[in-house]
Design a protein around this motif. Structure first.
Motif, short mmCIF file in Angstrom:
data_model
loop_
_atom_site.label_atom_id
_atom_site.label_comp_id
_atom_site.label_asym_id
_atom_site.label_seq_id
_atom_site.Cartn_x
_atom_site.Cartn_y
_atom_site.Cartn_z
N ARG A 33 0.93 -0.99 -0.02
CA ARG A 33 0.17 0.07 -0.08
C ARG A 33 0.69 1.26 -0.03
N TYR A 34 1.88 1.14 0.76
CA TYR A 34 2.87 2.42 0.77
C TYR A 34 4.04 2.26 0.19
N TYR A 35 4.24 1.16 -0.52
CA TYR A 35 5.70 0.81 -1.28
C TYR A 35 5.99 1.97 -1.95
N TYR A 39 -0.72 -1.31 8.63
CA TYR A 39 -1.56 -1.16 7.65
C TYR A 39 -1.16 -1.89 6.33
N GLU A 40 0.17 -2.49 6.34
CA GLU A 40 0.59 -3.52 5.19
C GLU A 40 -0.10 -4.71 5.55
N ILE A 52 4.97 5.09 -2.08
CA ILE A 52 5.35 6.38 -1.75
C ILE A 52 6.92 6.30 -0.93
N ILE A 102 3.46 1.26 9.65
CA ILE A 102 3.30 0.91 8.32
C ILE A 102 3.07 -0.63 8.37
#
Length: 213
Positions: free
Chosen positions: A10-12, A209-210, A14, A206
């Motif tokens: 999800r944040y990779y 949420y990941e 970013i 993180i």
């Protein structure tokens, strides 16, 4: 061998964008040597330690394979930036353009600075990620501070030695060169230590949420 944990990524993207931005800004800032009291360092030291913190976050959460992908991405974009600045430097300027000397002073990287930065980044980041992942395989999820600090010391030592030797050996000599190397390593590791509580919180946030696939 323990299988790497995959995630939702999800944040990779970013995190990779931040990783690349920090590297590019640091490379430009590194063209200036600065003196603070008895200590000598380059301008890249302001932000460059954060690339290792981001590298730790990548390796801890996404594993070695995806960290390598991030490193290669940052490396490729750095090469593109260097080639672009080189092309712009040698293309003829408009008649009214009077800032050629200033452009060359800031963005007209000499080849050895480019080579030093790219070689140091590639080797140092790979060492950082490899050490962190291998320690995690042996110790599991416990003792996060051990793998964060151990990987940073190993990666920063390799990074700083390569960069300083290629970029400034001969420009700085004797005790000045030794000062530059030791201060660089000590400063970057100290930054990791000071920011360790923040790194812990970011990794925890993180991971929350990941969601593992």
């Amino acid at each position: 061998m323990k299988k790497e944990v995959t995630s939702s990524l999800r944040y990779y993207d970013i995190i990779i964008a931040l990783f690349v931005a920090l590297l590019l800004i640091s490379n430009i800032a590194a063209t200036k040597l600065i003196v603070i009291g008895p200590f000598i360092m380059d301008g890249g030291a302001i932000l460059f330690p954060f690339t290792y913190i981001i590298g730790d976050i990548l390796a801890e959460i996404y594993g070695l394979k995806r960290t390598k992908r991030a490193i290669f991405t940052a490396f490729a974009i750095s090469v593109l930036a260097a080639l672009t600045f080189l092309a712009v430097q040698y293309l003829p300027g408009a008649p009214e353009y009077t800032n050629q000397a200033a452009f060359e002073a800031v963005l007209g990287f000499v080849p050895q600075i480019v080579i030093a930065s790219l070689a140091a980044f590639l080797c140092g980041q790979f060492i950082n990620a490899y050490v962190l992942v291998k320690i995690k395989e042996k110790l599991g999820d416990k003792h996060l501070w051990v793998r964060l600090l151990s990987s940073t010391v190993a990666g920063q030592l390799v990074d700083t030695m390569i960069f300083c030797t290629i970029a400034f050996f001969g420009v700085l000599t004797g005790l000045d060169f030794l000062n530059y190397v030791l201060v660089g390593v000590a400063y970057k590791v100290a930054m990791e230590v000071l920011l360790l509580p923040i790194t812990y919180r970011v990794i925890k946030l993180i991971k929350r949420y990941e969601v593992a696939e």
